[in-house]
Design a protein around this motif. Structure first.
Motif, short mmCIF file in Angstrom:
data_model
loop_
_atom_site.label_atom_id
_atom_site.label_comp_id
_atom_site.label_asym_id
_atom_site.label_seq_id
_atom_site.Cartn_x
_atom_site.Cartn_y
_atom_site.Cartn_z
N VAL A 9 0.87 -1.18 0.00
CA VAL A 9 0.00 0.00 0.00
C VAL A 9 0.90 1.23 0.00
O VAL A 9 1.68 1.45 0.94
CB VAL A 9 -0.93 0.02 1.22
N VAL A 10 0.81 2.04 -1.08
CA VAL A 10 1.67 3.21 -1.26
C VAL A 10 0.84 4.46 -1.01
O VAL A 10 -0.21 4.66 -1.64
CB VAL A 10 2.27 3.25 -2.69
N THR A 11 1.33 5.33 -0.10
CA THR A 11 0.66 6.60 0.19
C THR A 11 1.60 7.73 -0.23
O THR A 11 2.74 7.80 0.21
CB THR A 11 0.33 6.73 1.68
N ARG A 12 1.07 8.62 -1.12
CA ARG A 12 1.90 9.72 -1.64
C ARG A 12 0.98 10.91 -1.90
O ARG A 12 -0.02 10.79 -2.60
CB ARG A 12 2.60 9.29 -2.94
N VAL A 43 13.85 8.91 -5.52
CA VAL A 43 13.96 7.45 -5.52
C VAL A 43 14.95 7.03 -6.60
O VAL A 43 14.91 7.54 -7.73
CB VAL A 43 12.57 6.80 -5.77
N SER A 44 15.89 6.12 -6.25
CA SER A 44 16.86 5.63 -7.22
C SER A 44 16.18 4.71 -8.22
O SER A 44 15.05 4.24 -8.00
CB SER A 44 17.99 4.89 -6.51
N GLY A 89 11.66 8.07 -0.40
CA GLY A 89 11.46 9.31 -1.14
C GLY A 89 10.31 10.08 -0.50
O GLY A 89 10.29 10.34 0.70
N GLY A 90 9.32 10.43 -1.30
CA GLY A 90 8.15 11.12 -0.77
C GLY A 90 6.98 10.19 -0.51
O GLY A 90 5.83 10.64 -0.46
N CYS A 91 7.25 8.90 -0.36
CA CYS A 91 6.17 7.91 -0.22
C CYS A 91 6.29 7.18 1.11
O CYS A 91 7.38 7.05 1.68
CB CYS A 91 6.22 6.88 -1.36
N GLU A 92 5.16 6.68 1.57
CA GLU A 92 5.10 5.72 2.67
C GLU A 92 4.53 4.42 2.11
O GLU A 92 3.51 4.43 1.42
CB GLU A 92 4.22 6.24 3.80
N ILE A 93 5.19 3.30 2.43
CA ILE A 93 4.79 2.01 1.88
C ILE A 93 4.61 1.04 3.05
O ILE A 93 5.46 0.96 3.95
CB ILE A 93 5.84 1.47 0.89
N ALA A 94 3.52 0.29 3.01
CA ALA A 94 3.25 -0.70 4.06
C ALA A 94 2.88 -2.02 3.42
O ALA A 94 2.21 -2.05 2.37
CB ALA A 94 2.13 -0.22 4.99
N VAL A 95 3.35 -3.11 4.05
CA VAL A 95 3.00 -4.46 3.59
C VAL A 95 1.70 -4.88 4.26
O VAL A 95 1.50 -4.66 5.46
CB VAL A 95 4.12 -5.46 3.93
#
Length: 667
Positions: A9-12, A43-44, A89-95
């Motif tokens: 789940v990506v929050t941006r 992000v690379s 980067g500018g995102c929050e990611i959760a499994v």
């Protein structure tokens, strides 16, 4: 092997996206080759990986400059708890793991019960959500095939788009999410074509024993057992098929798998239509942007052509006007640029001098074009077909200059191995032009005077004289009258040379000719492709405003330099700094360099005239052309200012009229 579906789940920027994955390693980065693509400049290209090991999740850094952060701290490798976000980067990611119970062995068989139905529903909803969020057509098709394999327990999956006879395999994957090579030879094309034509699903639990497929060579060659082929409809039209199989097991696909794939195919058709529409819109937008860019380029080109045409018409109009209204001359002076009053006065004088045979003395500052005057006299006179011979008296030492002028005979001096005609003999019946005559040594002046008086020349080492018929034209940037007074130039020779004097005005006294000179010089400069060099209005304004202490020669050199820097159009930025700032000019002659006026080729009255002219012009500029205000700024009466204007041949705004200045009366 994959252990079921999990979500990232990506929050941006306040927006949330959910991505479903079945594999055990998910790559994350800015590259489109990554499993999770994040278009973020922080992000690379390959930033990190999420790995699943025995049901546990691990965040692994992939060598990024700014590693992902977990609990506010950068990590290279750390365990992930489902639901706990990490920053990238500018995102929050959760499994997240779907909250369903593991299906039992019995639930995987036909008629497995309500538990399996609930699991199917959850899995289908997750897949449907992922398909709806995916906008890239290639990744969408891949997700459809991976979802079909996972939902049905298939060995391989194929997605075929197109009509019968024109279809192509777009995606071919196996259960390990690896690409299947040469997919067109790995499926039963007959089964796929039948579904494409009829729109009716085909299901077989064992193709080897199914009477419908017993005669198909592809079924036998591929040793197919379980096969399920579902039509994909896009806007109610069969646009392709979803084909899954298992070559090792039979009874893999039942009505449950068929129903699941039919629902998946319906959602896939909508998603494919949306992705295609978006892709077409993006392509049309790109085409529109490119078309707008081409329109802008064409508008710019047309604008440039229009400006060029307007400029050419203005030049032609000005030229015609000058030809119609300008003073008429007896002879042509096309090689000399000058339509202002100052140069027209020179041309009027030349009209009277050309038919005579008397010597001409051309005076003026360095770079004013004195040799052009000499050549114009020669070309238009009766001597025009005879030789024109030129020599610079300042360029040679006395002995060599004497031999050049008078010639010599064999044995006249060491190295004289033969006879040589001098320039006076070479110019017989023609014109001899002596530049910088003020630098001629006194002894040589005496010999030249004798030639002018007697019309004879005697070569060095010879006892015989030879008659010569030569018209002599001399030029100098020095004050010969002052040199006569101090004894550095023979008075008798001066009066013989100055029978017909011509004073060439400096460029600062005929600024109205600067645009014409610029046009002439730019037209003569070589240019690749034959294109014509042009100059911007602000650059031309700077050139006109500059005082040009080096006169026409300095202007030519400045334009050559600017043409090298410019790309077809000379801009103000291409000009030298001193020209842009106007720092040089008449005031430079007043610098305290330890020399006196005669040593600088001028006189005190000339210096005073240039100083007063410059100050008068500055006063008129500040007074905006008001004569009374200008006189007040100069500390003069209006009557005294008018006398100065008359004396220096200036108009009512302080600009040169082109008429010769009045003789200095000491006031």
């Amino acid at each position: 092997m994959a252990q079921g579906t999990f979500l990232l789940v990506v929050t941006r920027d306040g927006q949330t996206e959910t991505h479903a994955f079945h594999q055990d390693v998910v790559t994350i980065g800015r590259s489109r080759e990554c499993d999770l693509f994040l278009p973020d400049r922080l992000v690379s290209r390959l930033h990190c990986r999420v790995e699943r090991q025995d049901g546990q999740f691990v965040l692994v850094d992939a060598g990024a400059q700014n590693p992902a952060k977990l609990r506010g701290r950068p990590v290279l490798r750390a365990a992930l708890t489902p639901g706990e976000p990490f920053e990238l980067g500018g995102c929050e990611i959760a499994v997240q793991v779907p909250a369903v119970e593991q299906a039992s062995v019995d639930e995987t068989r036909p008629g497995g019960g309500e538990g399996r139905s609930g699991h199917d529903l959850v899995a289908f909803l997750q897949i449907a959500r992922a398909l709806n969020e995916e906008q890239d057509l290639t990744r969408l098709l891949t997700q459809i095939v991976d979802a079909a394999i996972a939902m049905c327990g298939a060995e391989r999956g194929f997605l075929i788009l197109g009509k019968h006879g024109e279809h192509a395999v777009e995606v071919a994957r196996n259960f390990a999410q690896e690409e299947v090579l040469s997919p067109e030879f790995k499926i039963s094309r007959t089964i796929a074509s039948r579904v494409l034509d009829s729109g009716v699903p085909e299901l077989t639990t064992n193709a080897q024993e199914d009477d419908r497929f017993r005669g198909l060579q592809s079924v036998a060659d591929l040793r197919l057992r379980s096969v399920l082929c579902i039509p994909i409809r896009v806007r109610s039209v069969v646009a392709g098929v979803l084909y899954v199989d298992n070559r090792l097991q039979q009874q893999v696909f039942q009505e449950r798998e068929k129903a699941l794939l039919l629902s998946l195919a319906d959602h896939a058709g909508v998603a494919i239509h949306n992705a295609r529409s978006l892709d077409q819109l993006q392509k049309k937008q790109l085409e529109l942007e490119q078309a707008l860019d081409r329109v802008d380029q064409l508008n710019a080109a047309l604008k440039g052509q229009l400006q060029a045409t307007v400029g050419e018409l203005s030049e032609i109009k000005a030229e015609l006007k000058s030809q119609q209204l300008g003073p008429k001359t007896k002879y042509e002076y096309k090689q000399i640029v000058g339509q202002g009053r100052a140069m027209q006065a020179v041309f009027a004088l030349l009209d009277k001098y050309i038919d005579a045979d008397d010597p001409v003395l051309v005076t003026g500052e360095s770079g004013t074009g004195k040799e052009l005057i000499a050549r114009a006299i020669h070309r238009n006179s009766r001597r025009g077909k005879a030789p024109f011979v030129s020599e610079n008296c300042a360029a040679l030492p006395e002995a060599l200059l004497e031999s050049e002028l008078f010639g010599y005979v064999r044995g006249a001096f060491t190295g004289a191995t033969g006879n040589k005609k001098g320039l006076l003999e070479t110019a017989h019946h023609g014109v001899l032009f002596l530049d910088e005559v003020g630098d001629m040594p006194l002894d040589l002046q005496k010999k030249l005077l004798r030639v002018l008086q007697e019309g004879e020349v005697r070569p060095l080492g010879s006892a015989e004289t030879r008659k010569v018929d030569v018209r002599l034209i001399c030029a100098t940037n020095r004050n010969l009258e002052a040199m006569v007074r101090d004894g550095s130039f023979r008075e008798d020779l001066y009066y013989r040379l100055a029978v017909l004097p011509v004073r060439l005005p400096p460029l600062r006294e005929r600024k109205e000719d600067v645009p014409l000179l610029v046009k002439r010089v730019l037209g003569e400069l070589p240019r690749e492709g034959g294109t014509r060099l042009r100059i911007s209005a602000d650059a031309l304004e700077r050139l006109v405003a500059y005082s040009w202490p080096g006169n026409v020669r300095e202007l030519q050199n400045e334009l050559r330099r600017a043409a090298i820097l410019g790309d077809g159009v000379l801009l103000e930025s291409h000009l030298s700094q001193h020209v842009r700032e106007g720092k040089s000019g008449p005031s430079a002659q007043f610098a305290d360099d330890g020399t006196v006026p005669a040593e600088r080729g001028t006189t005190l009255p000339d210096l005073v005239r240039e100083l007063e002219t410059r100050e008068i012009q500055k006063a008129f500029a500040k007074a905006q052309g008001n004569k009374s205000r200008a006189a007040e700024l100069l500390g003069l009466s209006r009557f005294a200012l008018q006398r100065k204007l008359d004396k220096y041949a200036l108009d009512a705004e302080g600009q040169p009229t082109g008429a010769p200045p009045q003789p200095d009366d000491g006031n």
